[in-house]
Design an enzyme around this catalytic site. Structure first.
Site, PDB file in Angstrom:
ATOM      1  N   CYS A 110      44.126 -60.380 -24.281  1.00  0.00           N
ATOM      2  CA  CYS A 110      43.821 -58.950 -24.317  1.00  0.00           C
ATOM      3  C   CYS A 110      44.506 -58.365 -25.536  1.00  0.00           C
ATOM      4  O   CYS A 110      45.677 -58.674 -25.784  1.00  0.00           O
ATOM      5  CB  CYS A 110      44.353 -58.289 -23.047  1.00  0.00           C
ATOM      6  SG  CYS A 110      44.058 -56.516 -22.996  1.00  0.00           S
ATOM      7  N   HIS A 153      36.733 -58.162 -17.229  1.00  0.00           N
ATOM      8  CA  HIS A 153      38.029 -57.826 -17.831  1.00  0.00           C
ATOM      9  C   HIS A 153      38.006 -56.376 -18.348  1.00  0.00           C
ATOM     10  O   HIS A 153      38.930 -55.601 -18.085  1.00  0.00           O
ATOM     11  CB  HIS A 153      38.300 -58.831 -18.968  1.00  0.00           C
ATOM     12  CG  HIS A 153      39.518 -58.564 -19.792  1.00  0.00           C
ATOM     13  ND1 HIS A 153      40.568 -59.457 -19.880  1.00  0.00           N
ATOM     14  CD2 HIS A 153      39.862 -57.512 -20.590  1.00  0.00           C
ATOM     15  CE1 HIS A 153      41.496 -58.961 -20.689  1.00  0.00           C
ATOM     16  NE2 HIS A 153      41.090 -57.783 -21.128  1.00  0.00           N
ATOM     17  N   GLU A 154      36.925 -56.017 -19.061  1.00  0.00           N
ATOM     18  CA  GLU A 154      36.828 -54.659 -19.618  1.00  0.00           C
ATOM     19  C   GLU A 154      36.643 -53.623 -18.510  1.00  0.00           C
ATOM     20  O   GLU A 154      37.209 -52.529 -18.568  1.00  0.00           O
ATOM     21  CB  GLU A 154      35.689 -54.564 -20.637  1.00  0.00           C
ATOM     22  CG  GLU A 154      35.860 -55.445 -21.875  1.00  0.00           C
ATOM     23  CD  GLU A 154      37.211 -55.314 -22.546  1.00  0.00           C
ATOM     24  OE1 GLU A 154      37.767 -54.201 -22.590  1.00  0.00           O
ATOM     25  OE2 GLU A 154      37.735 -56.339 -23.020  1.00  0.00           O
ATOM     26  N   HIS A 157      39.829 -52.593 -17.164  1.00  0.00           N
ATOM     27  CA  HIS A 157      40.563 -51.639 -18.017  1.00  0.00           C
ATOM     28  C   HIS A 157      40.225 -50.199 -17.640  1.00  0.00           C
ATOM     29  O   HIS A 157      41.085 -49.310 -17.695  1.00  0.00           O
ATOM     30  CB  HIS A 157      40.182 -51.837 -19.490  1.00  0.00           C
ATOM     31  CG  HIS A 157      41.016 -52.855 -20.212  1.00  0.00           C
ATOM     32  ND1 HIS A 157      42.372 -52.747 -20.343  1.00  0.00           N
ATOM     33  CD2 HIS A 157      40.662 -53.986 -20.880  1.00  0.00           C
ATOM     34  CE1 HIS A 157      42.828 -53.784 -21.051  1.00  0.00           C
ATOM     35  NE2 HIS A 157      41.811 -54.555 -21.383  1.00  0.00           N
TER      36      HIS A 157
HETATM   37 NI    NI Z   1      41.855 -56.344 -22.448  1.00  0.00          NI
END
Ligand code: NI
Length: 182
Positions: A110, A153-154, A157
């Site tokens: 990341c 993953h995004e 966020h």
């Molecule tokens: Ni990330």
């Protein structure tokens, strides 16, 4: 142009905050930011450019990582050498996910985490994500394997979750054998 210094580190509390829904029409500022995020990720994956501009290679970026608490992210995927597919998704929702789970063998990375990490994160091997493009049109992506991992993953966020939050520090390779590595 974005530089690595424009990307917020995990030490900044903003990175742990949930982002807010975007309203349309998209502001010129957000439109410009999305284009800069794509440019940044693309350049970061071209070795000569990455070296010249001192960029850490990355595949995905969420607005929160630039300090903008809005629900959008981009993924730039190199599907063939020097050939990139750009994904932009605003106000995303995961509308289906496979039972099969996979993980990145060498661990996820990341751009907001600038330290060595250990452990794996189980992710759905295939997902469908629905949302909107920059013009406010509904879009639907069906993605698999590494792109599906990047999307998850995004998406995390946007809820203030980092991949390291999903790793048990006492048992970072927990249940590894239950999932397929890629
Ligand atoms: Ni990330």
């Amino acid at each position: 142009m974005l530089r690595d210094k424009d990307i917020i580190d995990e030490k900044n509390p903003i990175i742990h905050k949930p982002s807010k829904e975007v309203t349309f029409p998209l502001s010129d500022k957000d439109r410009k930011m999305i284009n800069e995020m794509i440019e940044h990720l693309t350049l970061s994956q071209i070795p000569e450019k990455a070296e010249e501009l001192n960029l850490r290679p990355g595949m995905g970026l969420s607005a929160v990582q630039i300090g903008i608490l809005k629900r959008y992210f981009v993924v730039v995927y190199e599907y063939d050498e020097g050939q990139f597919e750009n994904y932009i998704i605003i106000n995303p929702r995961i509308t289906s996910e496979s039972k099969e789970m996979i993980y990145v063998e060498e661990g996820e990375g990341c751009l907001s985490i600038n330290r060595p990490t250990v452990g794996i994160v189980p992710r759905h091997a295939r997902i469908t994500m629905e949302g909107f493009d920059m013009d406010g049109n509904p879009i639907k992506y069906r993605v698999r394997e590494d792109v599906a991992i990047a999307f998850q993953h995004e998406f995390d966020h946007l809820n203030g979750i980092l991949f390291t939050d999903r790793i048990d520090p006492k048992n970072p390779y927990k249940d590894k054998d239950k999932y397929r590595s890629i």
